[in-house]
Design a protein around this motif. Structure first.
Motif, short mmCIF file in Angstrom:
data_model
loop_
_atom_site.label_atom_id
_atom_site.label_comp_id
_atom_site.label_asym_id
_atom_site.label_seq_id
_atom_site.Cartn_x
_atom_site.Cartn_y
_atom_site.Cartn_z
N MET A 114 0.84 -1.20 0.00
CA MET A 114 0.00 0.00 0.00
C MET A 114 0.87 1.24 0.00
O MET A 114 0.54 2.23 -0.65
CB MET A 114 -0.97 0.01 1.18
N THR A 115 1.98 1.20 0.70
CA THR A 115 2.91 2.33 0.67
C THR A 115 3.41 2.55 -0.75
O THR A 115 3.45 3.69 -1.23
CB THR A 115 4.10 2.07 1.63
N GLU A 116 3.75 1.49 -1.45
CA GLU A 116 4.22 1.58 -2.83
C GLU A 116 3.14 2.18 -3.74
O GLU A 116 3.43 3.06 -4.57
CB GLU A 116 4.59 0.17 -3.30
N ALA A 117 1.91 1.73 -3.58
CA ALA A 117 0.81 2.26 -4.39
C ALA A 117 0.55 3.73 -4.06
O ALA A 117 0.36 4.55 -4.96
CB ALA A 117 -0.46 1.43 -4.17
N ALA A 118 0.54 4.06 -2.78
CA ALA A 118 0.29 5.44 -2.37
C ALA A 118 1.38 6.37 -2.88
O ALA A 118 1.09 7.49 -3.32
CB ALA A 118 0.16 5.53 -0.86
N MET A 119 2.63 5.93 -2.84
CA MET A 119 3.73 6.76 -3.37
C MET A 119 3.49 7.08 -4.85
O MET A 119 3.68 8.21 -5.29
CB MET A 119 5.07 6.03 -3.21
N ARG A 120 3.03 6.09 -5.60
CA ARG A 120 2.81 6.30 -7.04
C ARG A 120 1.65 7.25 -7.29
O ARG A 120 1.72 8.12 -8.16
CB ARG A 120 2.57 4.94 -7.74
N VAL A 121 0.58 7.11 -6.53
CA VAL A 121 -0.58 7.98 -6.70
C VAL A 121 -0.25 9.41 -6.27
O VAL A 121 -0.66 10.37 -6.92
CB VAL A 121 -1.81 7.41 -5.95
N MET A 149 0.79 6.42 5.89
CA MET A 149 0.88 7.87 5.74
C MET A 149 2.26 8.37 6.16
O MET A 149 2.84 9.23 5.48
CB MET A 149 -0.21 8.55 6.57
N GLU A 150 2.79 7.84 7.22
CA GLU A 150 4.12 8.23 7.67
C GLU A 150 5.19 7.80 6.67
O GLU A 150 6.11 8.57 6.37
CB GLU A 150 4.40 7.64 9.05
N LYS A 151 5.08 6.58 6.15
CA LYS A 151 6.09 6.06 5.21
C LYS A 151 6.14 6.85 3.90
O LYS A 151 7.19 6.91 3.27
CB LYS A 151 5.84 4.58 4.93
N VAL A 152 5.00 7.41 3.47
CA VAL A 152 5.02 8.19 2.23
C VAL A 152 5.44 9.63 2.47
O VAL A 152 5.49 10.43 1.54
CB VAL A 152 3.67 8.14 1.47
N GLY A 153 5.76 9.95 3.71
CA GLY A 153 6.29 11.28 4.03
C GLY A 153 5.27 12.29 4.50
O GLY A 153 5.57 13.48 4.60
N MET A 154 4.06 11.83 4.80
CA MET A 154 3.04 12.75 5.28
C MET A 154 3.33 13.19 6.71
O MET A 154 3.95 12.46 7.48
CB MET A 154 1.64 12.12 5.20
N THR A 155 2.86 14.38 7.04
CA THR A 155 3.02 14.96 8.37
C THR A 155 1.69 14.89 9.11
O THR A 155 0.64 15.22 8.56
CB THR A 155 3.46 16.44 8.25
N PHE A 156 1.75 14.47 10.36
CA PHE A 156 0.56 14.42 11.21
C PHE A 156 0.14 15.85 11.54
O PHE A 156 0.94 16.66 12.00
CB PHE A 156 0.87 13.66 12.50
N LYS A 174 -7.53 10.78 12.39
CA LYS A 174 -6.20 11.40 12.34
C LYS A 174 -6.03 11.98 10.95
O LYS A 174 -6.38 11.34 9.95
CB LYS A 174 -5.11 10.37 12.61
N LEU A 175 -5.49 13.18 10.88
CA LEU A 175 -5.29 13.87 9.61
C LEU A 175 -3.79 14.01 9.34
O LEU A 175 -3.05 14.49 10.19
CB LEU A 175 -5.94 15.26 9.65
N TYR A 176 -3.39 13.58 8.16
CA TYR A 176 -2.02 13.69 7.69
C TYR A 176 -2.02 14.41 6.35
O TYR A 176 -3.01 14.37 5.61
CB TYR A 176 -1.40 12.30 7.49
N SER A 177 -0.90 15.03 6.00
CA SER A 177 -0.80 15.66 4.68
C SER A 177 0.66 15.72 4.24
O SER A 177 1.58 15.57 5.04
CB SER A 177 -1.38 17.08 4.70
#
Length: 186
Positions: A114-121, A149-156, A174-177
């Protein structure tokens, strides 16, 4: 988001193909959508029958017909099975912001897929959609989604108190961006 029907973006990762969902994906989708553990942290109930999955698939397919929805099926390149979905659940073009949501079969939990897919999206959102911010939310208790969310570099950013009601119960989210200048696709 308007995407011409014949130009739907198929995205590739090392292990997955992110592509348009089709009616032929019903059995694979039912396999993970009927799993109560998979459906534990979403705003819909686990599918009880293939009829539930067909209703869900038809909602997706109708959105495609309007050429205004980017909803990728996650296909395992090795098995060719649909193992989940990832999509932009909202896109505010004027503000150049979007929110992603995702779900994956329990058989694939803990593998980093899922981290791999999220990185691509996310990369697609920043490079092709010209977004400046992408956010994601998860139930407070959903540690696995939070970890993605953390692995793709999002901030809490914080807790959205009682922000979602599911089956009559309000839940904290929880909201991340991540911002475009913070993202490292490498």
């Amino acid at each position: 988001m308007r995407v011409p029907k014949d130009n739907f973006p198929t995205l590739e990762t090392e292990r997955m193909r992110l592509r348009r969902v089709t009616i032929d994906d019903a059995a694979d989708m039912f396999a993970y959508c009927s799993d109560k553990e998979v459906a534990k942290y979403v705003n819909w109930d686990a599918h009880q029958s293939m009829a539930d999955t067909h209703i869900f698939l038809n909602l997706i397919l109708n959105q495609y017909k309007g050429n205004n929805y980017v909803f990728w099926g996650i296909q395992d390149k090795q098995t060719h099975h649909l193992i989940g979905t990832i999509n932009f659940v909202s896109w505010k073009k004027k503000h150049r912001t979007a929110e992603i949501a995702y779900i994956i079969s329990r058989d694939y939990w803990g593998r980093g897929m899922m981290t791999e897919a999220a990185m691509r999206v996310i990369a697609y959102g920043f490079t092709e959609m010209n977004l400046v911010r992408i956010q994601a939310r998860c139930f407070r208790e959903n540690l696995a989604s939070e970890r993605v969310m953390e692995k793709v570099g999002m901030t809490f950013e914080g807790i959205m108190r009682m922000a979602m009601q599911v089956n009559g119960i309000h839940y904290d989210l929880k909201l991340y961006s991540i911002l475009n200048h913070e993202f490292d696709a490498g």
